[in-house]
Scaffold this motif. Structure first.
Motif, PDB file in Angstrom:
ATOM      1  N   CYS A 110      -3.379  -8.314 -23.080  1.00 49.61           N
ATOM      2  CA  CYS A 110      -4.082  -7.434 -24.026  1.00 49.61           C
ATOM      3  C   CYS A 110      -5.579  -7.496 -23.730  1.00 49.61           C
ATOM      4  CB  CYS A 110      -3.790  -7.850 -25.462  1.00 49.61           C
ATOM      5  SG  CYS A 110      -4.376  -9.511 -25.877  1.00 49.61           S
ATOM      6  N   HIS A 120       0.311  -0.769 -27.172  1.00 48.59           N
ATOM      7  CA  HIS A 120       0.132  -0.786 -25.704  1.00 48.59           C
ATOM      8  C   HIS A 120      -0.234  -2.159 -25.147  1.00 48.59           C
ATOM      9  CE1 HIS A 120       0.403   3.465 -26.320  1.00 48.59           C
ATOM     10  NE2 HIS A 120      -0.764   3.532 -26.929  1.00 48.59           N
ATOM     11  N   ILE A 137       1.205  -5.326 -22.801  1.00 49.67           N
ATOM     12  CA  ILE A 137       2.260  -5.611 -21.817  1.00 49.67           C
ATOM     13  C   ILE A 137       2.992  -6.877 -22.256  1.00 49.67           C
ATOM     14  CG2 ILE A 137       2.765  -6.294 -19.423  1.00 49.67           C
ATOM     15  CD1 ILE A 137       0.423  -4.572 -18.514  1.00 49.67           C
ATOM     16  N   VAL A 178       5.648  -1.966 -21.986  1.00 47.92           N
ATOM     17  CA  VAL A 178       4.355  -1.689 -22.622  1.00 47.92           C
ATOM     18  C   VAL A 178       4.704  -1.244 -24.033  1.00 47.92           C
ATOM     19  CG1 VAL A 178       2.230  -0.323 -22.557  1.00 47.92           C
ATOM     20  CG2 VAL A 178       3.322  -1.018 -20.410  1.00 47.92           C
ATOM     21  N   ILE A 235       3.465  -0.242 -13.329  1.00 48.38           N
ATOM     22  CA  ILE A 235       3.236   0.301 -14.676  1.00 48.38           C
ATOM     23  C   ILE A 235       3.736   1.744 -14.763  1.00 48.38           C
ATOM     24  CG2 ILE A 235       1.491   0.730 -16.470  1.00 48.38           C
ATOM     25  CD1 ILE A 235       1.506  -2.207 -15.747  1.00 48.38           C
TER      26      ILE A 235
END
Length: 360
Positions: free
Chosen positions: A198, A180, A182, A172, A102
């Motif tokens: 989410c 936000h 993914i 993202v 991430i």
């Protein structure tokens, strides 16, 4: 029995719900064959929110992941995902998983639902370096939007160019009105698409907008039964069937995710196994006669000697033939070899074939 955040929606849609890995999950809506073909030809959405998510972060995050995982995570850039496995001390596999980088020092590990507690304990045991670990499994949902029309159907829901997200990469970004999220170009079906991560509080909105956006593309909800037939046509391993605590990644054909460029749990013994060669291998096979191979059916050679065992089997909807995976002795693992599956005490002829069974 735990419920996923969308259980009430699956029930409203008439899904057949079954206990799976401690969760109440939709196994089918219209039937496995219809759902399977929807994913192969159009677009389908799976609720796989039972999967586990661990966040590993801090300056020691990479060191911990390198210690417990067989693949080389140092090769993963921010925005990239990698398939890997946790190895145990006796040559087997604790679990297979996908890791996402991430940020430079922040990783998401996505593990199998049935192994959440086992994996958490295993990784924690090796966290002697003090990496920060958080188990997010109960707070996050996961939808898999799969099929050749997935990009076209979902593009209106995000400002991100879905075509630009390469296989095993993620963004993202905004999706279905939620910031936000993914958006990951991964999946377990072999027909392309995305996985959407989410929060549980956001997933109903995401589901509704996904179903709405996909309406003109023939989108349908898909259950776990079709997920299994789709992955089996691709020759993908299922933990608990084709890989387990007693199967080595090298036996399972996962040498490509077993990198000896660094030390990891039991790497020395696995390296020795690679040098000496394995005694059995996971193979794909197609039945030459009528019948359906099932988990734990014996496999024999032409002389009737037991040479292995079936780990997964089904009637493949895309191919209209019975297929399976199983472990056999190395001598019987070459494509083209004739083997026999013991179905109700009768030897049924089959041929070893290269996977994937479904070529797309």
């Amino acid at each position: 029995m735990k419920n996923v955040a969308l259980s009430h929606i699956h029930e409203q849609l008439g899904a057949k719900m079954v206990p799976f890995a401690g969760y109440n999950m939709p196994v089918s809506y219209e039937g496995v064959n219809t759902e399977h073909q929807t994913v192969r030809n159009a677009v389908g959405v799976f609720d796989v929110s039972h999967m586990g998510e661990f966040l590993v972060s801090g300056p020691e995050a990479l060191n911990l992941i390198q210690k417990v995982c067989s693949n080389d995570a140092s090769k993963v850039s921010v925005g990239q995902a990698q398939y890997t496995c946790l190895t145990n001390e006796t040559g087997g596999i604790v679990d297979d998983l996908i890791i996402y980088r991430i940020e430079d020092q922040k990783w998401l590990l996505v593990v199998n639902a049935s192994n959440i507690d086992k994996d958490w304990a295993w990784i924690s045991k090796y966290n002697t370096m003090g990496a920060e670990m958080r188990n997010l499994s109960d707070d996050y949902s996961l939808l898999a939007i799969q099929g050749p029309k997935a990009i076209e159907a979902m593009q209106s829901l995000t400002s991100e160019d879905l075509n630009a997200i390469k296989f095993y990469h993620f963004k993202v970004a905004d999706f279905a009105g939620i910031e936000h999220v993914i958006i990951s170009a991964t999946g377990y079906t072999g027909s392309g698409g995305f996985e959407i991560y989410c929060k549980n509080s956001e997933v109903e909105q995401v589901w509704n907008k996904v179903m709405d956006a996909g309406k003109d593309f023939g989108i349908k909800p898909i259950g776990l039964a079709a997920r299994d037939t789709l992955r089996l046509e691709m020759g993908f391993c299922l933990y608990g069937n084709d890989i387990s605590d007693t199967t080595s990644p090298l036996e399972a054909g996962l040498g490509w995710i077993t990198k000896f460029t660094k030390d990891f749990v039991n790497s020395e013994n696995l390296k020795k196994q690679k040098e000496e060669g394995v005694k059995r291998k996971l193979i794909g096979f197609e039945l030459n006669e009528r019948g359906i191979p099932r988990h734990d059916y014996e496999i024999a050679d032409k002389d009737g000697n037991t040479i292995g065992i079936v780990t997964s089997g089904t009637m493949a909807p895309s191919l209209n033939k019975a297929i399976g995976l199983g472990y056999v002795t190395v001598e019987n693992s070459t494509p083209g070899t004739e083997i026999f599956i013991q179905i109700r005490n009768k030897p049924v002829a089959a041929t070893v074939v290269k996977t994937p069974f479904y070529k797309g």
